[in-house]
Design a protein around this motif. Sequence first.
Motif, PDB file in Angstrom:
ATOM      1  N   LEU A   1       0.825  -1.207   0.000  1.00 52.49           N
ATOM      2  CA  LEU A   1       0.000   0.000   0.000  1.00 52.49           C
ATOM      3  C   LEU A   1       0.861   1.261   0.000  1.00 52.49           C
ATOM      4  O   LEU A   1       0.586   2.213  -0.747  1.00 52.49           O
ATOM      5  N   SER A   2       1.912   1.287   0.798  1.00 55.06           N
ATOM      6  CA  SER A   2       2.798   2.447   0.825  1.00 55.06           C
ATOM      7  C   SER A   2       3.476   2.655  -0.526  1.00 55.06           C
ATOM      8  O   SER A   2       3.618   3.791  -1.007  1.00 55.06           O
ATOM      9  N   THR A   3       3.869   1.561  -1.152  1.00 55.62           N
ATOM     10  CA  THR A   3       4.453   1.649  -2.491  1.00 55.62           C
ATOM     11  C   THR A   3       3.466   2.251  -3.479  1.00 55.62           C
ATOM     12  O   THR A   3       3.812   3.115  -4.293  1.00 55.62           O
ATOM     13  N   ALA A   4       2.219   1.802  -3.412  1.00 56.19           N
ATOM     14  CA  ALA A   4       1.189   2.321  -4.305  1.00 56.19           C
ATOM     15  C   ALA A   4       1.000   3.819  -4.116  1.00 56.19           C
ATOM     16  O   ALA A   4       0.849   4.566  -5.092  1.00 56.19           O
ATOM     17  N   LEU A   5       1.010   4.269  -2.873  1.00 55.93           N
ATOM     18  CA  LEU A   5       0.807   5.694  -2.604  1.00 55.93           C
ATOM     19  C   LEU A   5       1.967   6.532  -3.135  1.00 55.93           C
ATOM     20  O   LEU A   5       1.763   7.644  -3.634  1.00 55.93           O
ATOM     21  N   VAL A   6       3.195   6.016  -3.035  1.00 53.88           N
ATOM     22  CA  VAL A   6       4.340   6.744  -3.585  1.00 53.88           C
ATOM     23  C   VAL A   6       4.222   6.854  -5.103  1.00 53.88           C
ATOM     24  O   VAL A   6       4.355   7.946  -5.682  1.00 53.88           O
ATOM     25  N   ILE A   7       3.957   5.741  -5.767  1.00 51.86           N
ATOM     26  CA  ILE A   7       3.877   5.729  -7.226  1.00 51.86           C
ATOM     27  C   ILE A   7       2.720   6.590  -7.732  1.00 51.86           C
ATOM     28  O   ILE A   7       2.796   7.204  -8.804  1.00 51.86           O
ATOM     29  N   THR A   8       1.653   6.682  -6.945  1.00 46.93           N
ATOM     30  CA  THR A   8       0.470   7.427  -7.359  1.00 46.93           C
ATOM     31  C   THR A   8       0.723   8.923  -7.460  1.00 46.93           C
ATOM     32  O   THR A   8      -0.052   9.655  -8.077  1.00 46.93           O
ATOM     33  N   VAL A   9       1.823   9.402  -6.889  1.00 47.32           N
ATOM     34  CA  VAL A   9       2.194  10.815  -7.059  1.00 47.32           C
ATOM     35  C   VAL A   9       2.263  11.162  -8.550  1.00 47.32           C
ATOM     36  O   VAL A   9       1.846  12.255  -8.972  1.00 47.32           O
ATOM     37  N   GLN A  10       2.761  10.241  -9.361  1.00 44.19           N
ATOM     38  CA  GLN A  10       2.917  10.512 -10.796  1.00 44.19           C
ATOM     39  C   GLN A  10       1.570  10.678 -11.520  1.00 44.19           C
ATOM     40  O   GLN A  10       1.353  11.693 -12.190  1.00 44.19           O
ATOM     41  N   PRO A  11       0.641   9.708 -11.416  1.00 42.07           N
ATOM     42  CA  PRO A  11      -0.651   9.921 -12.086  1.00 42.07           C
ATOM     43  C   PRO A  11      -1.458  11.090 -11.526  1.00 42.07           C
ATOM     44  O   PRO A  11      -2.243  11.692 -12.257  1.00 42.07           O
ATOM     45  N   VAL A  12      -1.268  11.430 -10.253  1.00 40.14           N
ATOM     46  CA  VAL A  12      -1.948  12.617  -9.711  1.00 40.14           C
ATOM     47  C   VAL A  12      -1.438  13.877 -10.420  1.00 40.14           C
ATOM     48  O   VAL A  12      -2.225  14.758 -10.816  1.00 40.14           O
ATOM     49  N   ALA A  13      -0.116  13.975 -10.595  1.00 45.30           N
ATOM     50  CA  ALA A  13       0.450  15.109 -11.332  1.00 45.30           C
ATOM     51  C   ALA A  13      -0.017  15.101 -12.785  1.00 45.30           C
ATOM     52  O   ALA A  13      -0.318  16.162 -13.367  1.00 45.30           O
ATOM     53  N   PHE A  14      -0.090  13.926 -13.375  1.00 42.89           N
ATOM     54  CA  PHE A  14      -0.586  13.741 -14.748  1.00 42.89           C
ATOM     55  C   PHE A  14      -2.018  14.273 -14.853  1.00 42.89           C
ATOM     56  O   PHE A  14      -2.333  15.126 -15.717  1.00 42.89           O
ATOM     57  N   PHE A  15      -2.895  13.781 -13.995  1.00 41.75           N
ATOM     58  CA  PHE A  15      -4.311  14.147 -14.063  1.00 41.75           C
ATOM     59  C   PHE A  15      -4.511  15.641 -13.782  1.00 41.75           C
ATOM     60  O   PHE A  15      -5.297  16.307 -14.473  1.00 41.75           O
ATOM     61  N   THR A  16      -3.802  16.169 -12.789  1.00 43.10           N
ATOM     62  CA  THR A  16      -3.950  17.583 -12.443  1.00 43.10           C
ATOM     63  C   THR A  16      -3.542  18.474 -13.608  1.00 43.10           C
ATOM     64  O   THR A  16      -4.224  19.450 -13.945  1.00 43.10           O
ATOM     65  N   THR A  17      -2.422  18.150 -14.236  1.00 43.16           N
ATOM     66  CA  THR A  17      -1.960  18.941 -15.380  1.00 43.16           C
ATOM     67  C   THR A  17      -2.959  18.901 -16.522  1.00 43.16           C
ATOM     68  O   THR A  17      -3.295  19.945 -17.110  1.00 43.16           O
ATOM     69  N   SER A  18      -3.449  17.705 -16.860  1.00 39.07           N
ATOM     70  CA  SER A  18      -4.415  17.574 -17.950  1.00 39.07           C
ATOM     71  C   SER A  18      -5.704  18.322 -17.642  1.00 39.07           C
ATOM     72  O   SER A  18      -6.278  18.984 -18.519  1.00 39.07           O
ATOM     73  N   ALA A  19      -6.170  18.225 -16.394  1.00 35.88           N
ATOM     74  CA  ALA A  19      -7.443  18.855 -16.032  1.00 35.88           C
ATOM     75  C   ALA A  19      -7.341  20.377 -15.994  1.00 35.88           C
ATOM     76  O   ALA A  19      -8.228  21.077 -16.474  1.00 35.88           O
ATOM     77  N   VAL A  20      -6.238  20.877 -15.431  1.00 30.87           N
ATOM     78  CA  VAL A  20      -6.103  22.330 -15.257  1.00 30.87           C
ATOM     79  C   VAL A  20      -5.727  23.027 -16.563  1.00 30.87           C
ATOM     80  O   VAL A  20      -6.248  24.099 -16.891  1.00 30.87           O
ATOM     81  N   ALA A  21      -4.817  22.404 -17.326  1.00 32.85           N
ATOM     82  CA  ALA A  21      -4.268  23.089 -18.503  1.00 32.85           C
ATOM     83  C   ALA A  21      -4.770  22.520 -19.825  1.00 32.85           C
ATOM     84  O   ALA A  21      -4.326  22.968 -20.887  1.00 32.85           O
ATOM     85  N   GLY A  22      -5.691  21.549 -19.792  1.00 32.49           N
ATOM     86  CA  GLY A  22      -6.117  20.859 -21.010  1.00 32.49           C
ATOM     87  C   GLY A  22      -6.582  21.775 -22.117  1.00 32.49           C
ATOM     88  O   GLY A  22      -6.140  21.674 -23.270  1.00 32.49           O
ATOM     89  N   SER A  23      -7.483  22.716 -21.821  1.00 33.31           N
ATOM     90  CA  SER A  23      -8.021  23.596 -22.859  1.00 33.31           C
ATOM     91  C   SER A  23      -6.945  24.528 -23.409  1.00 33.31           C
ATOM     92  O   SER A  23      -6.918  24.816 -24.616  1.00 33.31           O
ATOM     93  N   MET A  24      -6.044  24.998 -22.556  1.00 32.88           N
ATOM     94  CA  MET A  24      -4.962  25.868 -23.014  1.00 32.88           C
ATOM     95  C   MET A  24      -3.992  25.107 -23.908  1.00 32.88           C
ATOM     96  O   MET A  24      -3.491  25.642 -24.911  1.00 32.88           O
ATOM     97  N   LEU A  25      -3.715  23.843 -23.565  1.00 25.40           N
ATOM     98  CA  LEU A  25      -2.768  23.046 -24.338  1.00 25.40           C
ATOM     99  C   LEU A  25      -3.207  22.879 -25.781  1.00 25.40           C
ATOM    100  O   LEU A  25      -2.380  22.839 -26.695  1.00 25.40           O
ATOM    101  N   HIS A  26      -4.520  22.776 -26.001  1.00 24.22           N
ATOM    102  CA  HIS A  26      -5.028  22.606 -27.364  1.00 24.22           C
ATOM    103  C   HIS A  26      -4.800  23.842 -28.226  1.00 24.22           C
ATOM    104  O   HIS A  26      -4.858  23.757 -29.455  1.00 24.22           O
ATOM    105  N   ARG A  27      -4.524  24.981 -27.597  1.00 28.56           N
ATOM    106  CA  ARG A  27      -4.293  26.211 -28.360  1.00 28.56           C
ATOM    107  C   ARG A  27      -2.818  26.446 -28.655  1.00 28.56           C
ATOM    108  O   ARG A  27      -2.469  27.367 -29.394  1.00 28.56           O
TER     109      ARG A  27
END
Length: 460
Positions: A292-318
């Motif tokens: 479980l601790s390993t999973a939580l450490v690795i999950t830092v990456q997809p959280v950063a992935f999802f946050t970037t896509s969600a926050v900047a997604g519309s801007m990235l298309h421009r």
Amino acid sequence: MRKWLPLVATCSGTFMLLVYSTIVTVALPSVADDLHAGFSSLQWIIDVYTLALAGLLLGMGSLGDNLGRKRLYLTGLTVFALATLACGLAPDVMALIAARAVQGLAGAAMFSMLLPLIGLTYTGRDKGVAFAVWGAVAGAAAGIGNVAGGILTQFLSWQWIFYGGVPVCLGTLVLSAAVLTEDTRTSNRIDHLGIVTFTLAALGITFGIIRGGEQGWSSGSAVLGFAVGAAMLVLFLLVERAGSNPMLALTLFRKREFNGTLVAALGYYLAGFGALPVISLWLQDGVGLSALSTALVITVQPVAFFTTSAVAGSMLHRLPAHRTLGGGALAVGAGNVLMLAIDADSSWPALIPGLVVTGVGAGIVSPVLPSVAMSAAPASQSGVASAAANCARQLGLALGIAVLGSVFHQFSTTSGGTDLHVAYAHGLTAVFAVAAGIGLGSGFLALRLLKSPRPAAQPA
């Protein structure tokens, strides 16, 4: 509202097939202990699923045109549910690998039909909303898969990462049968030979990489894998060139924008996610974290992935494609450079900066990749171009697991010490060096290929 039930059905299928790309990662040490699996077998448990997705994704598109998209999606879901159950029941590692291969085959049938089914169901503003929701679910699946894998492995057993998915598959199947739109079928010829040769080429090359890392690059099995892979790749190109209805028109490769898209897709996924299995092994066997601790450490990456896509997604298309695809791949390479700081005295916090940066880089590339691929091809081939970009992304993951796993195995077993933490740290340093080189190299190449050439100066 009832009109969104088809979206629920397709998003649920998307969630399942993408979760099973990551949910096994944290469970690998437990699988190794329970089934007495060697390092190469652990690589194949993940790689065979990804390879089936990559190798069959293009061909499944034409199969859906013939059988009907809803019918193929439902068939894929049914087989996926059965294969998932077979994974949980596997008595040995070879049975698990075989069941994972069937899971990947079924996942390819599902994956190739998801976006067309959404397009059949929704129009106008609703279509935009549906694609945005679908993208968010796809982005969240990796992180949820890591956490779910850690929880189920630690508190139940690794088998429950598969048992738990069966009722979700069955519920998705019932809902999909009831609400998805029936579509018309065509009689286009299926490129069976293209599908077979491309899949065998990918399998042969990946087998050669894994066996070479384990037994030496001059070993008979490694040489045979590379030879078969190369021969099948040449045959695939000949088949596609001569065929009247190829699954991938080779004329697309004359367009530098299309080539740049494929380079970025393969490079960022390889460098960003190919090292996750060996990171999991280091965190559990080297550092001593729980599943479980390993999973939580690795999950830092997809959280950063999802946050970037969600926050900047519309801007990235421009933004221009060379800045998003090339810049995102460069960021993934830079994240691996940060992780080169890991040494024998390091623990899990040393990973965090690099995981965040690689996640941000991937979050820049992922939202715009399909649209850039489609715009790089003529309108009549835009669907094939998008499928090719997704195929390159999945192939990048499969090759990344094989290449970086082989690098890790070679350097961790030749470090000259008996301390597991020291050996694993030595292997990880080599892994991140290779991943950094691939990420940065693919980023610079994508920048060059995707940047529109300046028009020639007019004479005065």
